[in-house]
Design a protein around this motif. Sequence first.
Motif, PDB file in Angstrom:
ATOM      1  N   TYR A 158      -7.850   9.406  -2.595  1.00  0.00           N
ATOM      2  CA  TYR A 158      -8.258   9.610  -1.215  1.00  0.00           C
ATOM      3  C   TYR A 158      -9.233   8.493  -0.874  1.00  0.00           C
ATOM      4  O   TYR A 158     -10.121   8.183  -1.660  1.00  0.00           O
ATOM      5  N   THR A 201       0.822  -1.198   0.000  1.00  0.00           N
ATOM      6  CA  THR A 201       0.000   0.000   0.000  1.00  0.00           C
ATOM      7  C   THR A 201       0.859   1.253   0.000  1.00  0.00           C
ATOM      8  O   THR A 201       1.792   1.376   0.791  1.00  0.00           O
ATOM      9  N   VAL A 214      -3.346   1.489  -3.795  1.00  0.00           N
ATOM     10  CA  VAL A 214      -4.015   2.334  -2.801  1.00  0.00           C
ATOM     11  C   VAL A 214      -5.330   1.622  -2.548  1.00  0.00           C
ATOM     12  O   VAL A 214      -5.993   1.189  -3.489  1.00  0.00           O
ATOM     13  N   SER A 267       0.542   5.738  -0.322  1.00  0.00           N
ATOM     14  CA  SER A 267      -0.378   6.718   0.242  1.00  0.00           C
ATOM     15  C   SER A 267      -1.414   7.240  -0.739  1.00  0.00           C
ATOM     16  O   SER A 267      -2.590   6.899  -0.622  1.00  0.00           O
ATOM     17  N   SER A 268      -1.044   8.079  -1.710  1.00  0.00           N
ATOM     18  CA  SER A 268      -2.153   8.728  -2.385  1.00  0.00           C
ATOM     19  C   SER A 268      -1.839   9.423  -3.701  1.00  0.00           C
ATOM     20  O   SER A 268      -2.720  10.076  -4.236  1.00  0.00           O
TER      21      SER A 268
END
Length: 160
Positions: free
Chosen positions: A98, A35, A65, A37-38
């Motif tokens: 997000y 994973t 993500v 972040s964004s």
Amino acid sequence: MEIHVAAGTARGRTELAAYDAALADANLHNYNLVTVSSVVPAGASVRVVDEAPPLGPPGNRLTVVQARADATPADAHETERAVAGLGWATGPGPGLFYEATGADADVVRRTVEEGLADGRALREWEFTDEETLVAETDTSADAYTAAVVVAAYGESEPVA
């Protein structure tokens, strides 16, 4: 690079079994997920798919993500839904992801949209497109439940 966004929901006898089955529903269960972040890399395209296409051999590392909502059997008495949402804003340069989770799809969607707005405000990038994908499932009094929305970055790579 193409980023595939897929959603899945499932039930299982344990929390991890429900999560694994939700990943299987999105066809992302045979990879070691890493994973991040964004940030959407510049030049990447983001595409919603019913399930991810084959992205390499089982056991490979896959950059993602993800939004993940889990519910225990006990939660079914307090909440009726497990909801995971992932949104993205893109343009000609880099973009943003997000994620949010909860028990109400409208609240999760609004949280994603507010997070993207705040993320855009922090950057001087041009954003021309925005999209959100939400996965939701009823909770169960006799099983764990999971909902996932996963953005898979390109092809998988060998772990070693």
